[in-house]
Design an enzyme around this catalytic site. Sequence first.
Site, PDB file in Angstrom:
ATOM      1  N   CYS A   2       0.796  -1.142  -0.137  1.00 40.49           N
ATOM      2  CA  CYS A   2      -0.030   0.121   0.037  1.00 40.49           C
ATOM      3  C   CYS A   2       0.805   1.175   0.040  1.00 40.49           C
ATOM      4  O   CYS A   2       2.270   1.236   0.329  1.00 40.49           O
ATOM      5  CB  CYS A   2      -0.945   0.049   1.284  1.00 40.49           C
ATOM      6  N   ARG A  27       4.169   1.031  -6.782  1.00 42.35           N
ATOM      7  CA  ARG A  27       4.178  -0.120  -5.806  1.00 42.35           C
ATOM      8  C   ARG A  27       2.959  -1.012  -6.197  1.00 42.35           C
ATOM      9  O   ARG A  27       3.007  -2.060  -5.663  1.00 42.35           O
ATOM     10  CB  ARG A  27       3.687   0.600  -4.428  1.00 42.35           C
ATOM     11  N   TRP A  74      -3.084  -2.293  -1.534  1.00 38.31           N
ATOM     12  CA  TRP A  74      -2.786  -3.501  -2.253  1.00 38.31           C
ATOM     13  C   TRP A  74      -3.721  -4.461  -1.168  1.00 38.31           C
ATOM     14  O   TRP A  74      -3.072  -4.604  -0.017  1.00 38.31           O
ATOM     15  CB  TRP A  74      -1.580  -3.691  -2.478  1.00 38.31           C
ATOM     16  N   ASN A 100      -0.916   0.786   6.179  1.00 39.13           N
ATOM     17  CA  ASN A 100      -0.217  -0.157   5.451  1.00 39.13           C
ATOM     18  C   ASN A 100       0.236  -1.114   6.333  1.00 39.13           C
ATOM     19  O   ASN A 100       0.970  -0.769   7.032  1.00 39.13           O
ATOM     20  CB  ASN A 100       1.088   0.675   4.561  1.00 39.13           C
ATOM     21  N   GLY A 101      -0.031  -2.302   6.161  1.00 43.21           N
ATOM     22  CA  GLY A 101       0.588  -3.612   7.004  1.00 43.21           C
ATOM     23  C   GLY A 101      -0.606  -4.373   7.317  1.00 43.21           C
ATOM     24  O   GLY A 101      -1.647  -4.524   6.547  1.00 43.21           O
ATOM     25  N   GLU A 485      12.908 -23.611 -13.394  1.00 36.19           N
ATOM     26  CA  GLU A 485      12.430 -22.152 -13.608  1.00 36.19           C
ATOM     27  C   GLU A 485      13.430 -21.361 -13.907  1.00 36.19           C
ATOM     28  O   GLU A 485      13.077 -20.420 -14.555  1.00 36.19           O
ATOM     29  CB  GLU A 485      12.434 -21.792 -11.676  1.00 36.19           C
ATOM     30  N   LYS A 489      12.716 -18.556 -16.792  1.00 36.39           N
ATOM     31  CA  LYS A 489      13.217 -17.202 -16.726  1.00 36.39           C
ATOM     32  C   LYS A 489      13.703 -16.848 -17.857  1.00 36.39           C
ATOM     33  O   LYS A 489      13.524 -15.577 -18.765  1.00 36.39           O
ATOM     34  CB  LYS A 489      14.035 -16.823 -15.417  1.00 36.39           C
ATOM     35  N   GLU A 492      11.480 -16.806 -21.247  1.00 27.66           N
ATOM     36  CA  GLU A 492      10.432 -15.773 -21.442  1.00 27.66           C
ATOM     37  C   GLU A 492      10.612 -14.470 -21.594  1.00 27.66           C
ATOM     38  O   GLU A 492       9.930 -13.471 -22.075  1.00 27.66           O
ATOM     39  CB  GLU A 492       9.307 -16.142 -20.326  1.00 27.66           C
ATOM     40  N   HIS A 508      19.774 -39.600 -21.420  1.00 28.53           N
ATOM     41  CA  HIS A 508      18.795 -40.287 -22.197  1.00 28.53           C
ATOM     42  C   HIS A 508      18.139 -39.366 -23.294  1.00 28.53           C
ATOM     43  O   HIS A 508      16.924 -39.272 -23.575  1.00 28.53           O
ATOM     44  CB  HIS A 508      17.495 -40.733 -21.085  1.00 28.53           C
ATOM     45  N   LYS A 606       0.745 -11.095 -17.678  1.00 30.15           N
ATOM     46  CA  LYS A 606       1.215 -11.151 -16.556  1.00 30.15           C
ATOM     47  C   LYS A 606       0.169 -12.351 -15.569  1.00 30.15           C
ATOM     48  O   LYS A 606       0.839 -12.994 -14.844  1.00 30.15           O
ATOM     49  CB  LYS A 606       1.160  -9.901 -15.240  1.00 30.15           C
TER      50      LYS A 606
HETATM   51  C1  AGP Z   1       6.483 -16.940 -14.989  1.00 29.71           C
HETATM   52  O1  AGP Z   1       7.624 -16.021 -15.007  1.00 29.71           O
HETATM   53  C2  AGP Z   1       5.363 -16.656 -15.874  1.00 29.71           C
HETATM   54  N1  AGP Z   1       4.995 -15.339 -15.726  1.00 29.71           N
HETATM   55  C3  AGP Z   1       4.214 -17.519 -15.873  1.00 29.71           C
HETATM   56  O2  AGP Z   1       4.714 -18.774 -16.080  1.00 29.71           O
HETATM   57  C4  AGP Z   1       3.322 -17.683 -14.622  1.00 29.71           C
HETATM   58  O3  AGP Z   1       4.210 -18.202 -13.530  1.00 29.71           O
HETATM   59  C5  AGP Z   1       2.053 -18.627 -14.703  1.00 29.71           C
HETATM   60  O4  AGP Z   1       1.351 -17.670 -15.822  1.00 29.71           O
HETATM   61  C6  AGP Z   1       1.196 -18.665 -13.665  1.00 29.71           C
HETATM   62  O5  AGP Z   1       0.750 -17.439 -13.124  1.00 29.71           O
HETATM   63  P1  AGP Z   1       0.110 -17.476 -11.620  1.00 29.71           P
HETATM   64  O6  AGP Z   1       0.998 -17.813 -10.702  1.00 29.71           O
HETATM   65  O7  AGP Z   1      -0.244 -15.996 -11.613  1.00 29.71           O
HETATM   66  O8  AGP Z   1      -1.105 -18.353 -11.631  1.00 29.71           O
END
Ligand code: AGP
Length: 611
Positions: A2, A27, A74, A100-101, A485, A489, A492, A508, A606
Amino acid sequence: MCGIVGYLGNKSAKDVVIKGLKRLEYRGYDSAGISTLQNNKLEITKTQGKVSDLIAEISTGTHTGGLGIGHTRWATHGIPDNKNAHPHSDNSGKFTLVHNGIIENYQSLKQLLSDNGITCKTDTDTEVLVQFMGYLHQKEKLDFIDTVRLALNQVVGAYGIVVLCEDYPDMLIAARLGSPLLLGIGKDEFFVASDSSPIIEYTRNIIFLDEGELAVITQDQYEVRNLSGNEIVTKEIEEIEYNLDEIEKGGYDHFMLKEINEQAYTISEALRGRVNSEESTVTLGGIYDWIQQILDAKHIYITACGTSWHASLIGSYILEELLNIPVKAEYASEFRYRETAVNSDSVVICVSQSGETADTLAAIRKAREQGALTLGIVNVVGSSIARETHCGVYIHAGPEIGVASTKAFTGQVTIFNLIGILLAQKKGCNLEKIKPIIDDLDALPGLVQSVLDQGNEVFPIAEDFMDVENFLYLGRGYQFPVALEGALKLKEISYIHAEGYPAAEMKHGPIALIDDDMPVVFVVTARGYNKIVSNIQEVRARGGKIIIITSEENAELQEYSDHIIQVPDVSHCLQAVLTTIPLQMLAYHMAVLKGCDVDMPRNLAKSVTVE
Ligand code: AGP
């Protein structure tokens, strides 16, 4: 997180507050509001949405005068909507505040208010606080300062608050415990804000409130007191050094870099109020009433997408190891259509930063239809998944704006450790196994910061490999999901093809890919050390370039690697939090070197709210 802005002076409080809230937009938030006090009359306007929506809501000729407070919310308790937006007031309308908190004991305070005939209008913990102030003021006949002070001394949790009272038209009170607040000392005017960005254009003279301090601001002076003893505290006036234009992303070039660097803070937020290291106990209010049903489950599924699925894979290892029952991590897009064995003996955990991912939401709805108990590990409060699961644990990572998930991942892994410890203790697991994890959880924010402090060590690696077309990431055990992961990263945000694999699986098939141009990232920890060193030698023998992220740096790994990054060694079920960070930084620097749009990579959203 927040955002808070307060003002007392000769300018229009509305103008200063609104402009300050816009400075705090970086933020991330879901609602905004303002309150001003003029001629002993409090006016409040608030709305779900953006500051621009708030401006549209403010009627002409209202919110006059030089005293006001504002907030960008938030959501933590209560969904993002008009009524839950701040500022909040007590039923008498005498007090109004922004916060905020998290008020951890808001339920018990709410019960006390209810026992005294005071009912709350919203779902927020913040309203409970201001109603409690109104109750104390009425009951104890206290003045403004003592009302605020007495109320806060009975609060458990974290807060940064700014309060107005109709009976005191030239006074602003601010207090902090856990959530930062600054005072801006202008010429015949004073400012309060969550950070210095709303203040800097008016004055560079600021005072940082420290933990447990309360500031009383009037038209021509301010004083800072200690909340518990009420004694006056002498504060040093400091000067803001940076320039205004550096703060749109909190001083970082990209939201992703800011969020990577927030991880020491966000991990501490995930742990706040939940771990008692002296007693080696974990408290998770959001699943408390469901613990026995979870322990009675015959099988546990974990379902998610993308990065959240990688955290789920780690979570499945943690829960299986600590609870000694089968735990399966599934892609939500597969789980939702598969003929599964889910029934009323099942627990289905879903993990989602946004809480809106379509496949994950559909998977949870299916699980509920089949009688399972559903548990959400979510960042965005009030999101669909948070609302539709029976119980859950918020990761409290604050808004994650960069499309590439970073702080949410480390928060999710942390939460899985908390859930595993809590359930294992309830199940009677021996303390010897749990105590080291709790000790490491206590130290984790500091260890994360030490890894972040060495963040630029990956830059030479990024420079060496920015033009390659393929990467391979390999790990064993808990570090296999880290390899996945790291690969996600990189691909993407830099658009370089990258694959994560269990290190032993390389023979394999993937080993056919190894040649002089193939960089291979190995994530090496004590577990499976000798085996993964054999895999490293197999890659070296075929000319592959070796990048090692390790908690075990030694001469052997130095000799075998073209680049090596060391992180602190912690309990194996927590190690992913530390080994992932250099991989986040590597992906970030490679994407920047390639000129990619780091925060908004092509084709990605996102939150994937469609199938
Ligand atoms: C991860 O960097 C991506 N943005 C994507 O894989 C993301 O993790 C996935 O779409 C799941 O999103 P969520 O955690 O909001 O469900």
